[in-house]
Design a protein around this motif. Sequence first.
Motif, PDB file in Angstrom:
ATOM      1  N   CYS A 147      90.674  55.704   2.775  1.00 31.08           N
ATOM      2  CA  CYS A 147      89.353  55.805   4.145  1.00 31.08           C
ATOM      3  C   CYS A 147      91.011  57.162   4.043  1.00 31.08           C
ATOM      4  CB  CYS A 147      89.076  54.983   5.293  1.00 31.08           C
ATOM      5  SG  CYS A 147      91.117  54.468   6.030  1.00 31.08           S
ATOM      6  N   ARG A 148      90.099  58.577   4.401  1.00 29.16           N
ATOM      7  CA  ARG A 148      91.246  59.563   4.471  1.00 29.16           C
ATOM      8  C   ARG A 148      91.133  59.901   5.877  1.00 29.16           C
ATOM      9  NH1 ARG A 148      89.815  65.338   1.448  1.00 29.16           N
ATOM     10  NH2 ARG A 148      90.771  63.367  -0.164  1.00 29.16           N
ATOM     11  N   VAL A 149      92.372  59.793   6.417  1.00 27.58           N
ATOM     12  CA  VAL A 149      92.446  59.645   8.195  1.00 27.58           C
ATOM     13  C   VAL A 149      93.281  61.570   8.139  1.00 27.58           C
ATOM     14  CG1 VAL A 149      94.011  58.373   9.582  1.00 27.58           C
ATOM     15  CG2 VAL A 149      93.617  57.449   8.104  1.00 27.58           C
ATOM     16  N   LEU A 150      93.541  61.900   7.778  1.00 21.16           N
ATOM     17  CA  LEU A 150      93.751  63.369   8.267  1.00 21.16           C
ATOM     18  C   LEU A 150      93.726  63.930   7.469  1.00 21.16           C
ATOM     19  CD1 LEU A 150      94.729  65.316  10.238  1.00 21.16           C
ATOM     20  CD2 LEU A 150      97.105  64.533   9.853  1.00 21.16           C
ATOM     21  N   ASP A 151      93.356  65.360   7.997  1.00 20.43           N
ATOM     22  CA  ASP A 151      93.005  66.342   6.075  1.00 20.43           C
ATOM     23  C   ASP A 151      93.414  67.649   7.217  1.00 20.43           C
ATOM     24  OD1 ASP A 151      92.697  68.237   4.258  1.00 20.43           O
ATOM     25  OD2 ASP A 151      90.674  67.109   3.535  1.00 20.43           O
ATOM     26  N   LEU A 152      95.136  68.092   7.669  1.00 20.09           N
ATOM     27  CA  LEU A 152      95.371  69.253   7.851  1.00 20.09           C
ATOM     28  C   LEU A 152      94.985  70.263   6.227  1.00 20.09           C
ATOM     29  CD1 LEU A 152      95.937  70.283  10.518  1.00 20.09           C
ATOM     30  CD2 LEU A 152      98.395  69.224  10.532  1.00 20.09           C
ATOM     31  N   VAL A 153      94.982  71.297   6.859  1.00 20.84           N
ATOM     32  CA  VAL A 153      95.379  73.156   6.239  1.00 20.84           C
ATOM     33  C   VAL A 153      96.138  73.576   7.441  1.00 20.84           C
ATOM     34  CG1 VAL A 153      94.690  74.347   4.678  1.00 20.84           C
ATOM     35  CG2 VAL A 153      93.753  71.987   4.386  1.00 20.84           C
ATOM     36  N   LEU A 154      97.021  73.989   7.264  1.00 24.68           N
ATOM     37  CA  LEU A 154      97.388  75.330   7.626  1.00 24.68           C
ATOM     38  C   LEU A 154      97.771  76.243   7.336  1.00 24.68           C
ATOM     39  CD1 LEU A 154     100.834  72.944   9.659  1.00 24.68           C
ATOM     40  CD2 LEU A 154      98.474  73.471  10.109  1.00 24.68           C
ATOM     41  N   GLY A 155      97.749  77.902   7.031  1.00 22.65           N
ATOM     42  CA  GLY A 155      97.777  78.789   6.222  1.00 22.65           C
ATOM     43  C   GLY A 155      99.272  78.997   6.561  1.00 22.65           C
ATOM     44  N   PRO A 156      99.457  80.431   5.816  1.00 21.36           N
ATOM     45  CA  PRO A 156     101.129  80.543   5.527  1.00 21.36           C
ATOM     46  C   PRO A 156     101.318  81.028   7.255  1.00 21.36           C
ATOM     47  CG  PRO A 156      99.550  81.915   3.924  1.00 21.36           C
ATOM     48  CD  PRO A 156      98.499  80.643   4.713  1.00 21.36           C
ATOM     49  N   LEU A 157     102.632  80.311   7.280  1.00 22.29           N
ATOM     50  CA  LEU A 157     102.780  80.802   8.284  1.00 22.29           C
ATOM     51  C   LEU A 157     104.266  81.634   8.851  1.00 22.29           C
ATOM     52  CD1 LEU A 157     103.234  79.906  11.217  1.00 22.29           C
ATOM     53  CD2 LEU A 157     104.483  78.016  10.537  1.00 22.29           C
ATOM     54  N   GLN A 179     100.963  77.977   2.333  1.00 21.90           N
ATOM     55  CA  GLN A 179     100.281  76.919   2.923  1.00 21.90           C
ATOM     56  C   GLN A 179     100.544  75.702   2.640  1.00 21.90           C
ATOM     57  OE1 GLN A 179      95.974  77.801   0.861  1.00 21.90           O
ATOM     58  NE2 GLN A 179      95.879  75.821   2.133  1.00 21.90           N
ATOM     59  N   VAL A 180     100.550  74.767   3.414  1.00 16.71           N
ATOM     60  CA  VAL A 180     100.436  73.221   3.780  1.00 16.71           C
ATOM     61  C   VAL A 180      99.036  72.724   4.061  1.00 16.71           C
ATOM     62  CG1 VAL A 180     101.492  71.860   4.807  1.00 16.71           C
ATOM     63  CG2 VAL A 180     102.830  74.235   4.966  1.00 16.71           C
ATOM     64  N   HIS A 181      99.109  72.377   2.573  1.00 17.54           N
ATOM     65  CA  HIS A 181      98.483  71.123   2.834  1.00 17.54           C
ATOM     66  C   HIS A 181      98.310  69.758   2.629  1.00 17.54           C
ATOM     67  CE1 HIS A 181      93.537  70.051   0.692  1.00 17.54           C
ATOM     68  NE2 HIS A 181      94.013  69.244   1.527  1.00 17.54           N
ATOM     69  N   LEU A 182      97.795  68.812   4.307  1.00 15.32           N
ATOM     70  CA  LEU A 182      98.589  67.183   4.442  1.00 15.32           C
ATOM     71  C   LEU A 182      97.740  66.684   4.516  1.00 15.32           C
ATOM     72  CD1 LEU A 182     100.882  65.472   5.443  1.00 15.32           C
ATOM     73  CD2 LEU A 182     100.373  66.168   7.944  1.00 15.32           C
ATOM     74  N   VAL A 183      97.758  65.846   3.181  1.00 20.85           N
ATOM     75  CA  VAL A 183      96.960  64.472   3.233  1.00 20.85           C
ATOM     76  C   VAL A 183      97.338  63.553   3.534  1.00 20.85           C
ATOM     77  CG1 VAL A 183      94.575  63.387   2.090  1.00 20.85           C
ATOM     78  CG2 VAL A 183      95.531  65.987   1.652  1.00 20.85           C
ATOM     79  N   ILE A 184      96.661  62.715   4.628  1.00 19.18           N
ATOM     80  CA  ILE A 184      97.023  61.361   5.367  1.00 19.18           C
ATOM     81  C   ILE A 184      95.450  59.799   4.483  1.00 19.18           C
ATOM     82  CG2 ILE A 184      97.357  59.592   6.587  1.00 19.18           C
ATOM     83  CD1 ILE A 184      99.669  61.824   8.234  1.00 19.18           C
ATOM     84  N   THR A 185      95.875  58.930   3.620  1.00 23.59           N
ATOM     85  CA  THR A 185      94.835  58.352   3.002  1.00 23.59           C
ATOM     86  C   THR A 185      95.910  56.855   3.752  1.00 23.59           C
ATOM     87  OG1 THR A 185      94.263  59.902   1.978  1.00 23.59           O
ATOM     88  CG2 THR A 185      93.450  57.677   0.950  1.00 23.59           C
ATOM     89  N   ALA A 186      94.349  56.081   4.186  1.00 21.42           N
ATOM     90  CA  ALA A 186      94.890  54.803   4.437  1.00 21.42           C
ATOM     91  C   ALA A 186      93.931  53.827   3.596  1.00 21.42           C
ATOM     92  CB  ALA A 186      94.312  54.183   5.649  1.00 21.42           C
ATOM     93  N   VAL A 187      94.660  52.600   2.128  1.00 19.24           N
ATOM     94  CA  VAL A 187      94.706  51.871   1.755  1.00 19.24           C
ATOM     95  C   VAL A 187      94.112  50.971   2.705  1.00 19.24           C
ATOM     96  CG1 VAL A 187      95.096  50.999  -0.880  1.00 19.24           C
ATOM     97  CG2 VAL A 187      95.394  53.392  -0.330  1.00 19.24           C
ATOM     98  N   GLN A 188      92.673  50.038   1.952  1.00 19.23           N
ATOM     99  CA  GLN A 188      92.539  49.119   2.440  1.00 19.23           C
ATOM    100  C   GLN A 188      92.663  47.306   1.129  1.00 19.23           C
ATOM    101  OE1 GLN A 188      88.213  50.045   3.743  1.00 19.23           O
ATOM    102  NE2 GLN A 188      88.499  48.722   5.544  1.00 19.23           N
TER     103      GLN A 188
END
Length: 174
Positions: free
Chosen positions: A102-112, A125-134
């Motif tokens: 299940c996807r816990v966090l999907d965060l996209v930050l534009g250029p900084l 651009q930064v794309h952070l995806v955190i997924t939990a595995v059951q």
Amino acid sequence: MTVVAVLAALGLSFTGAGMASAAPSAQAAAPPVTALATPITGTAENGGSFAGTFTPSRFSSQNGDLVATGVLTGTVTDSSGATVGTVTRTVNAPVAVAAATCRVLDLVLGPLHLDLLGLVVDLNQVHLVITAVQAPGNLLGNLLCAITHLLDGNPTAGGLAALLNAILALLGRG
């Protein structure tokens, strides 16, 4: 998502010990769907072996656990490989649901672009995806997925059994 995980695992992880000790069902089962036949093998302490298939015909809930009822067919051989007998009987087998994510966090930050007193930081651009595995033993993954789906109304074993029986009925007509 749980149903997709169960269908993906419809090689249903059956425990071999449950097969050997399963008692015949007194209730007549629906005709099995042969497309879902799962290979079953085992060995005995005396060197003999069993090779066959389990074909589920219906699902139910027993004590909150999902159980498949179906036909076990196969051949029993002795340690020399000679056929001792054949087996065809209706058995109940526990069903293990495949590991789900299940996807816990999907965060996209534009250029900084930062200019801090002469120190310039440019970040694309930064794309952070955190997924939990059951899965068994994945304490944090199980916890985070449970929290993520807290309000989803996940089906109980009985609800899941009813859904799987509906799928079996559709496959049987196809």
